[in-house]
Design an enzyme around this catalytic site. Structure first.
Site, PDB file in Angstrom:
ATOM      1  N   GLU A 266       0.878  -1.171   0.000  1.00 29.71           N
ATOM      2  CA  GLU A 266       0.000   0.000   0.000  1.00 29.71           C
ATOM      3  C   GLU A 266       0.905   1.206   0.000  1.00 29.71           C
ATOM      4  OE1 GLU A 266      -3.288  -0.155   0.045  1.00 29.71           O
ATOM      5  OE2 GLU A 266      -3.653  -2.214   0.655  1.00 29.71           O
ATOM      6  N   CYS A 300      -2.152   8.758   2.880  1.00 30.67           N
ATOM      7  CA  CYS A 300      -1.782   8.243   1.559  1.00 30.67           C
ATOM      8  C   CYS A 300      -2.856   8.531   0.526  1.00 30.67           C
ATOM      9  CB  CYS A 300      -1.485   6.755   1.634  1.00 30.67           C
ATOM     10  SG  CYS A 300      -2.765   5.817   2.458  1.00 30.67           S
TER      11      CYS A 300
HETATM   12  P1  NAI Z   1       9.082   4.816   4.588  1.00 34.04           P
HETATM   13  O1  NAI Z   1       8.443   4.154   3.443  1.00 34.04           O
HETATM   14  O2  NAI Z   1      10.557   4.917   4.616  1.00 34.04           O
HETATM   15  O3  NAI Z   1       8.643   4.109   5.942  1.00 34.04           O
HETATM   16  C1  NAI Z   1       7.578   3.207   6.104  1.00 34.04           C
HETATM   17  C2  NAI Z   1       8.033   2.027   6.938  1.00 34.04           C
HETATM   18  O4  NAI Z   1       8.992   1.274   6.211  1.00 34.04           O
HETATM   19  C3  NAI Z   1       8.703   2.369   8.259  1.00 34.04           C
HETATM   20  O5  NAI Z   1       8.328   1.420   9.215  1.00 34.04           O
HETATM   21  C4  NAI Z   1      10.178   2.224   7.933  1.00 34.04           C
HETATM   22  O6  NAI Z   1      10.973   1.942   9.057  1.00 34.04           O
HETATM   23  C5  NAI Z   1      10.174   1.065   6.992  1.00 34.04           C
HETATM   24  N1  NAI Z   1      11.311   0.974   6.056  1.00 34.04           N
HETATM   25  C6  NAI Z   1      12.104   1.977   5.594  1.00 34.04           C
HETATM   26  N2  NAI Z   1      13.005   1.492   4.736  1.00 34.04           N
HETATM   27  C7  NAI Z   1      12.799   0.162   4.643  1.00 34.04           C
HETATM   28  C8  NAI Z   1      13.395  -0.897   3.892  1.00 34.04           C
HETATM   29  N3  NAI Z   1      14.400  -0.673   3.060  1.00 34.04           N
HETATM   30  N4  NAI Z   1      12.919  -2.138   4.039  1.00 34.04           N
HETATM   31  C9  NAI Z   1      11.890  -2.378   4.859  1.00 34.04           C
HETATM   32  N5  NAI Z   1      11.291  -1.435   5.583  1.00 34.04           N
HETATM   33  C10 NAI Z   1      11.721  -0.167   5.476  1.00 34.04           C
HETATM   34  O7  NAI Z   1       8.448   6.266   4.722  1.00 34.04           O
HETATM   35  P2  NAI Z   1       9.066   7.525   5.499  1.00 34.04           P
HETATM   36  O8  NAI Z   1      10.530   7.640   5.234  1.00 34.04           O
HETATM   37  O9  NAI Z   1       8.621   7.468   6.897  1.00 34.04           O
HETATM   38  O10 NAI Z   1       8.334   8.701   4.745  1.00 34.04           O
HETATM   39  C11 NAI Z   1       8.817   9.195   3.505  1.00 34.04           C
HETATM   40  C12 NAI Z   1       7.699   9.520   2.565  1.00 34.04           C
HETATM   41  O11 NAI Z   1       6.979   8.348   2.252  1.00 34.04           O
HETATM   42  C13 NAI Z   1       6.648  10.460   3.107  1.00 34.04           C
HETATM   43  O12 NAI Z   1       7.020  11.787   2.949  1.00 34.04           O
HETATM   44  C14 NAI Z   1       5.451  10.103   2.297  1.00 34.04           C
HETATM   45  O13 NAI Z   1       5.483  10.786   1.061  1.00 34.04           O
HETATM   46  C15 NAI Z   1       5.623   8.635   2.049  1.00 34.04           C
HETATM   47  N6  NAI Z   1       4.810   7.815   2.966  1.00 34.04           N
HETATM   48  C16 NAI Z   1       3.657   7.288   2.510  1.00 34.04           C
HETATM   49  C17 NAI Z   1       2.856   6.567   3.341  1.00 34.04           C
HETATM   50  C18 NAI Z   1       1.590   5.984   2.866  1.00 34.04           C
HETATM   51  O14 NAI Z   1       0.761   5.574   3.666  1.00 34.04           O
HETATM   52  N7  NAI Z   1       1.369   5.890   1.584  1.00 34.04           N
HETATM   53  C19 NAI Z   1       3.190   6.359   4.746  1.00 34.04           C
HETATM   54  C20 NAI Z   1       4.466   6.900   5.124  1.00 34.04           C
HETATM   55  C21 NAI Z   1       5.216   7.617   4.251  1.00 34.04           C
END
Ligand code: NAI
Ligand code: MG
Length: 796
Positions: A266, A300
């Protein structure tokens, strides 16, 4: 201030919710949390900790453990060890546990709401009235599915150990969306919350302990991205469920390629909020507030692109600005605020940079006259107008309280603008004209369409994206498929299932190739037989090595032409199920007339007995009948979700599908894969069996005489894996099925990550295509479609 003055200004002061419950809870853990593994709190092997802060005040709330590889291993082992018992206790016991969780969440709802608001910065009004009630609703709903598992879903079984990684924007709600269906279907799991917001997940671990959930069924490990990546890579994890950025989603898609791990993603969005000139503008203004200022815009599916009909654009902008002026930003525990704090400094910085970029690119910025409080990470509600559709702020997910407005003149232009994004998570359509709303909804390429509403959720409805917003659904029956697998998969074979050849020494050709005229079959693109771009051909031999013919060797250019032809055809997808069924029956009819000829061809290529070959043709005809039968019966559902709404769950075609057919069962393998994709209204590019392609090339004539629109089926012969890789990389292909070996599937899964194509294959196993249970059915249709959930006002 005098009371008289207050009556003049109508100003009101803060109405803080007490933080005491949460502070007491944190104290009970001495403000320091360990990892929750196998039903116990365990210190992290890394001995490292990090802080969780309150973004409204910048105060430290607690210390969180950083799980390393050793901890991940322990957690996965606990989940794996707990699996047999969790499966054995049966559906009803699992239902009881889920029900107990739901009850506990309700009983502790105030604690959960306060803790969530403090840790994340989101307004208490939202956690209290939206997040936590939805969490409880999700567990209740899935307690029901747990109960029904062995009756309603008995053809399915659990997947095993699930790794779940969630973001920080709805910490407990995302946990519920992941954990409830996983447990209901009999899986055990390891969940990693986001580093900024782990606290409610840790409180949830305490709830699991409290209700006596068997040890190891739920394990919660905290940490950063690296911890998540370690979980993704663990060999004993059978499925990864991820919510977060598209960027990380792509990393995970590539990391899991070829491992056989099931995957649901997602990801991000840049969802359109479309306003037509006859919309009720006062409702629209409140809708916009919910769309982009709910949860500080860190949503999102936020309606971050406001698309307005030109005739009312200025009028609406004015109303929105007036409303923005009256919004209140402040401490998340203040009951009278509209917008809380941004989750962390890094996110605030991203928002500030993107807003600056918007200004630099020439868009017009508007923010209210008041200033945000200075004691936390706050950002004011922001609106951009005069935005060009190709500018950064119109394309990139800002994930903050920033609205980007554009106008349109015609309905066609509205649809075009709405779809002008790589994402496809949600959309919101505002008009008082029901015909217009329901004309636009099917044209938007997104998983959700909210009509005259926005950001409405319910456990009974599926949620999830099209395109680069990811794949898989959460919620409803749709979401359950992500956490179970058909029992029939256990019957798949380790080797291709081929018919026993006759005596290999005897010639298999019955003299049929001895025509004296050299004939190389062409390819079939856009309804025409065309020569290959490269001009090369490939010799096809029988099972015992005799020359039986030649086929064109397709290349990159041929694939490009085929994709273009598939895109050019809009007839097939817009036909009714009944009309498509008529064409499918016609195909079966024409195949039946030429049964002998097709059987001979199978004998020629595989050296099987004529009887076996005739059986394959018969089965092919029957299979086409099955899908013709299903074409007008594989319907959507109507969910009774929230008051004054119904939610239509409509299966839609994926668009352009690439199908890499199995090498075995030259005719039936082609039919079993191409026909279900056609049934759902997709246009197809098929790569037939590499070793035995002539049944597919003979099939051109059947397609030509069966009223199949040009471009609906395109067939490119040649080197299967080479062509498959070109298709996997092609940005205009929406999905790819690969029926072949494990290494081939790995490449396809890896290469498909660029535009987040849906992929499907057998993970190194092989179906017996002659077996109806393995070779046909709704599983095929499910993988050939995606569900759009359309929320419609009802009984309002
Ligand atoms: P992210 O995608 O890095 O983090 C989401 C989760 O993934 C966190 O639990 C993080 O620790 C984990 N994660 C990070 N790198 C990973 C990897 N290589 N392998 C497995 N797990 C990993 O999102 P972040 O850095 O918090 O936010 C960055 C941007 O992402 C935001 O500005 C937003 O645009 C987007 N975002 C979108 C979301 C959505 O619901 N569509 C939710 C959060 C962020
Ligand atoms: Mg925090």
């Amino acid at each position: 201030m005098k009371i008289k003055d207050i009556f003049e200004t109508m100003e009101y002061g803060p109405a803080p919710e007490s933080a005491d419950v949460a502070i007491d809870y944190l104290k009970s853990h001495k403000n320091k949390f360990q990892l929750f593994i196998n039903g116990e709190w365990k210190a992290p092997s890394s001995k490292e900790n990090f802080d969780s802060i309150n973004p409204s005040t910048r105060e430290k709330l607690a210390e969180i453990s950083e799980a390393n590889e050793k901890d991940v291993n322990l957690a996965v082992k606990a989940a794996k060890d707990a699996l047999p018992e969790w499966v054995n206790i049966g559906a009803h016991q699992r239902a009881r546990y889920l029900y107990a969780i739901a009850r506990q969440i309700q009983k502790h709802s105030r604690l959960f709401a306060v803790l969530e608001s403090m840790d994340n910065g989101k307004p208490i009004r939202e956690t209290r009235d939206i997040d936590i009630p939805l969490v409880a609703r999700h567990f209740y709903h899935h307690a029901g599915w747990a109960q029904l598992r062995d009756t309603e879903l008995k053809e399915y079984k659990e997947i095993g150990v699930i790794g779940q990684i969630i973001p920080w924007n709805f910490p407990l709600l995302m946990l519920a969306w992941k954990i409830a269906p996983a447990l209901a279907m009999g899986n055990t799991l390891v969940l990693k919350p986001a580093e900024f917001t782990s606290l409610t997940a840790l409180l949830f671990a305490d709830i699991c302990k409290q209700i006596g959930l068997p040890n190891g069924v739920v394990n919660i490990i905290t940490g950063h991205g690296k911890t998540g990546a370690t979980l993704v890579d663990h060999k004993d994890v059978n499925k990864i469920a991820f919510t977060g950025s598209t960027e990380v989603g792509k990393i995970i898609r590539r990391a899991t390629a070829g491992t056989g791990k099931k995957l649901s993603l997602e990801l991000g969005g840049k969802s359109p909020f479309i306003v037509f000139e006859d919309a009720d503008l006062d409702s629209v203004v409140e809708g916009v507030v919910d769309a982009i200022w709910f949860n500080q815009g860190q949503v999102c599916c936020a309606g971050s692109r406001l698309l307005v009909e030109e005739s009312i654009a200025e009028k609406l902008y004015k109303k929105i600005r007036k409303r923005m002026e009256s919004l209140r930003v402040g401490n998340s525990l203040d009951k009278s605020i509209d917008i809380g704090a941004i989750v962390a400094p890094v996110q605030l910085k991203t928002i500030e940079e993107l807003v600056q970029q918007g200004v630099d690119e020439g868009s017009k910025l508007w923010q209210p006259s008041w200033a945000c409080p200075q004691d936390g990470y706050f950002y004011p509600p922001t609106m951009f107008t005069d935005v060009s559709p190709s500018s950064t702020i119109a394309q990139v997910e800002i994930f903050g309280p920033v609205l980007v407005a554009m106008s349109f003149r015609t309905h066609k232009e509205a649809v075009k603008l709405a779809n002008n994004t790589r994402y496809g998570l949600a959309s919101s359509i505002w008009t008082e004209n029901i015909n217009l709303a329901l004309d636009i909804a099917p044209q938007i390429k997104a998983g959700v369409a909210w009509i005259n509403c926005t950001n409405v959720f319910d456990a009974a409805a599926g949620f999830g994206g099209y395109r680069e917003s990811g794949f898989g659904r959460e919620g409803g029956k749709e979401g359950l498929y992500e956490y179970m697998k058909p029992r029939i998969h256990e019957k798949f074979s380790d080797k291709p299932v081929v018919k026993k050849p006759k005596d290999l020494k005897a010639p298999s050709t019955n003299g049929q190739h001895v025509t004296g005229i050299d004939r190389t079959t062409k390819m079939y693109i856009g309804g025409k037989q065309v020569r290959p771009d490269g001009g090369y051909s490939t010799v096809i031999k029988s099972a015992n090595g005799e020359y039986i013919g030649e086929v064109s060797t397709g290349n990159r250019k041929d694939i490009r032409n085929a994709v273009e032809a598939a895109h050019a055809n809009s007839t097939w997808g817009s036909m009714t199920g009944h009309a498509r069924a008529q064409v499918l029956y016609y195909i079966a009819e024409n195949l039946a007339i030429r049964k002998e000829e097709f059987a001979n061809r199978i004998v020629q290529m595989t050296n099987c007995s004529k009887t076996e070959a005739l059986k394959e043709v018969d089965e092919s005809i029957e299979r086409i009948y099955t899908y013709a039968a299903l074409a007008d019966k594989y319907d959507g559902l109507v969910h009774h979700t929230v008051k004054q709404n119904v939610t239509l769950a409509m299966p839609e075609s994926l668009g352009v599908m690439a199908i890499v057919c199995p090498n075995e069962s030259p005719l039936l393998g082609f039919i079993s894969t191409v026909i279900p994709a056609m049934t759902m209204g997709n246009n197809v590019i098929a790569i037939p069996s590499e070793s035995a392609p002539l049944s597919a090339t003979d099939f051109y004539q059947i397609l030509e005489t069966s009223d199949v629109p040009a471009g609906t089926v395109n067939i490119v012969t040649g080197k299967k894996d080479e062509l498959a890789q070109v298709l996997a990389k092609h940005d205009d292909v929406d999905a790819i099925w690969y029926f072949g070996d494990k290494a081939g599937l790995k490449d396809i899964e890896y290469l498909s990550a660029d535009n987040m194509k849906r992929t499907w294959g057998n993970n190194g196993k092989y179906r017996d295509w002659m077996d109806k249970e393995q070779g046909e059915g709704e599983e095929f249709l499910r993988h050939a479609s995606q569900i759009k959930n359309i929320w419609i006002p009802y009984g309002a």
